[in-house]
Design an enzyme around this catalytic site. Structure first.
Site, short mmCIF file in Angstrom:
data_model
loop_
_atom_site.label_atom_id
_atom_site.label_comp_id
_atom_site.label_asym_id
_atom_site.label_seq_id
_atom_site.Cartn_x
_atom_site.Cartn_y
_atom_site.Cartn_z
N GLY A 15 0.76 -1.20 0.06
CA GLY A 15 0.14 -0.10 0.04
C GLY A 15 0.85 1.19 0.20
N ASP A 232 -12.22 12.47 10.17
CA ASP A 232 -10.77 12.22 9.40
C ASP A 232 -9.87 12.87 10.26
OD1 ASP A 232 -9.40 11.19 7.52
OD2 ASP A 232 -9.20 13.13 6.57
N HIS A 237 -6.23 14.68 14.87
CA HIS A 237 -5.11 15.59 14.75
C HIS A 237 -5.50 16.94 15.42
CE1 HIS A 237 -3.81 12.59 11.91
NE2 HIS A 237 -4.33 13.23 10.87
C1 BG6 Z 1 -4.57 12.16 7.34
C2 BG6 Z 1 -5.97 12.61 6.79
O1 BG6 Z 1 -4.80 11.67 8.48
O2 BG6 Z 1 -3.84 13.54 7.50
C3 BG6 Z 1 -5.92 13.01 5.49
O3 BG6 Z 1 -6.69 11.01 6.58
C4 BG6 Z 1 -5.10 14.35 5.46
O4 BG6 Z 1 -7.20 13.34 4.80
C5 BG6 Z 1 -3.72 14.14 6.08
O5 BG6 Z 1 -4.91 14.71 4.21
C6 BG6 Z 1 -3.00 15.51 6.34
O6 BG6 Z 1 -1.82 15.23 6.94
P1 BG6 Z 1 -0.69 16.12 6.39
O7 BG6 Z 1 0.57 15.62 7.42
O8 BG6 Z 1 -0.35 15.87 5.08
O9 BG6 Z 1 -0.96 17.50 7.30
#
Ligand code: BG6
Length: 487
Positions: A15, A232, A237
């Site tokens: 993946g 998500d 986050h």
């Molecule tokens: C992921 C989400 O956890 O974090 C995505 O599933 C998102 O949708 C991504 O785009 C963003 O991460 P980064 O590190 O690019 O800010």
């Protein structure tokens, strides 16, 4: 914590996560001599490939800037490929294959097992791992988000996994906690007395946490259309960023000291009112001068989908430190710019004699891009005694430390290799965050449409303007100055 020899076993190895993030991060760890001599990387996938075909499929060079021949050789010599279907394969056969590799490399029985797999097969894979008994070594099992889709499913998943693994064998990844500037939030707060005394509702007016993306759903519509921005991004986050900004100083210097305080933030969040939430979904628009489709026109999205691609909330934390301080959190796809930052905006108090104010002092923690920390403060304009200008003191991370800052996944992997849990959310944090998010989802209005390439729905602005404040956008004066300095 010491680094021990271990087998790294990656499920879902064909993946994208493995190709784009895990293998490149392992390359950097190899290049920094952070893998012991005896650390094979065993990649498990369903595709029937030979080892060489698998290595061609990885196309590692595409994801590593300027690799050296020596480190690349060292990385590749460790990679093994095992074709195995976790849903139908025999666990005895699998355990036997892993034991053969262990004997071939002559390594210890320690196993770091990374499940780069969808949540739906977590339980099956955890059972398989149970068959890989580590009699003389440890087992560390890594789960990727999403960790459940609501409180109930997260509890179920946790219960199932805990039937097989002990809590200290489980690592739940939130890759934002691996980002350099996210870890720096704690250093900024707790290693700098200049800030720690002012980190409260007496000095701080409000906090803005933004993760803005220009990308749409790309090829993930099947997953995203079921999940949406709240689950998500916000549940994990953004609430993690909030926990780091708002937590009390840990009372003990241990992994659980930090995680206890992060939990406490989740438990002190005031339940949201409907008026504290704005959901949005992108319509057609333009990004970087290119026209882009609406969310509903993306391949794989249901025609009448009401899934949100943007969320903004006004949150309050009911503790003595934060009483009355709003935390504005927002994230969305197909917005004008890609950036993630935290703005701590201070109160403006008028001096009783000297009548000079200017803009509020602001600390800007730039997570990405151009990671760094800036402080906006007022100075007197030359020759104009009564007028002030807001200027920036700006710390640019890569200008100071160089460009080789570890990527989030490199820190994540290294911490697991060391057995350090501090960057990994604990079960109770995950469940507390889901309880908050479940309530949010049960009361939120349907998403309003915003143009792709905009700053999100105009309605989100009212969360702040109702309070007499405004969002500090990336293009605000302070940020523009920051970016200009970096060019
Ligand atoms: C992921 C989400 O956890 O974090 C995505 O599933 C998102 O949708 C991504 O785009 C963003 O991460 P980064 O590190 O690019 O800010």
């Amino acid at each position: 914590m010491t680094l021990e020899s271990q087998m790294i076993i990656i499920f879902g190895a064909t993946g994208d996560l493995n190709r784009r993030k895990l293998i490149p991060s392992l390359y950097h760890l190899v290049a920094k001599h952070r893998l012991t001599e005896c650390t094979p990387i065993i990649c498990i996938g369903r595709k029937n490939l030979s080892r060489d075909e698998f290595i061609t499929h990885l196309s590692v060079e595409d994801f590593i800037k300027a690799p050296t021949a020596e480190s690349m050789k060292d990385l590749l010599r460790r990679i093994e490929y095992v074709c195995f279907d976790i849903t139908s394969g025999s666990s005895e056969l699998f355990a036997h294959k892993i034991m053969q590799i262990q004997q071939q490399y002559g390594c210890t029985d320690n196993k770091l097992i990374y499940l780069a797999l969808p949540t739906s097969v977590f339980h099956t894979s955890a059972q398989l791992i149970d068959a890989l008994d580590s009699k003389t070594g440890w087992k560390r099992v890594v789960f990727e988000k999403p960790f459940g889709a609501d409180l109930h499913s997260a509890q179920l998943l946790n219960d199932n996994i805990r039937n097989i693994l002990k809590e200290d064998e489980i690592y739940r990844v939130d890759h934002y906690l691996g980002k350099e500037l996210v870890q720096n939030i704690l250093t900024l707060r707790f290693a700098n007395d200049i800030f720690s005394g002012a980190w409260n509702n007496e000095a701080i007016d409000h906090v803005q946490i933004t993760v803005s993306e220009t990308l749409g759903v790309e090829k993930r519509a099947g997953y995203y259309d079921q999940i949406g921005a709240v689950r998500d991004m916000l549940q994990n986050h953004l609430l993690q960023l909030l926990s780091f900004v708002a937590m009390e100083p840990p009372i003990e210097n241990s992994t659980d000291g930090l995680r206890d305080e992060a939990l406490s933030v989740m438990q002190s969040l005031r339940p949201l009112d409907k008026t504290d939430i704005v959901l949005g979904q992108y319509g057609p628009g333009t990004i970087n001068s290119k026209p882009v489709n609406s969310y509903l026109a993306e391949a794989g999205v249901k025609k009448n989908s009401t899934t949100e691609t943007f969320v903004a909330i006004r949150a309050f934390i009911d503790t003595n430190r934060w009483q009355g301080v709003p935390f504005y959190l927002r994230t969305g796809k197909r917005l004008e710019q890609r950036y993630a930052d935290i703005k701590i905006v201070f109160k403006q108090r008028k001096h009783h004699i000297i009548n000079r104010t200017g803009q509020p002092n602001t600390i800007i923690i730039r997570i990405q891009p151009n990671s760094g920390i800036a402080i906006a403060f007022n100075v007197q304009k030359p020759g104009e005694e009564d007028s002030t200008e807001s200027v920036l003191m700006d710390f640019c991370h890569h200008c100071h430390f160089g460009p080789n800052t570890p990527e989030a996944y490199e820190s994540i992997l290294y911490n697991i290799m060391l057995g350090d849990h501090s960057l990994f959310p604990r079960r109770d944090w995950i469940e507390a965050s889901w309880a908050y998010i479940d309530r949010l989802r049960s009361i939120a209005d349907l998403p309003v449409i915003y143009s792709a390439g905009s700053l999100g729905p105009a309605k989100a602005d009212t969360l702040l303007t109702d309070d007499g404040r405004e969002w500090l956008h990336e293009k605000s004066e302070a940020q523009a100055l920051t970016l200009a300095n970096l060019k």
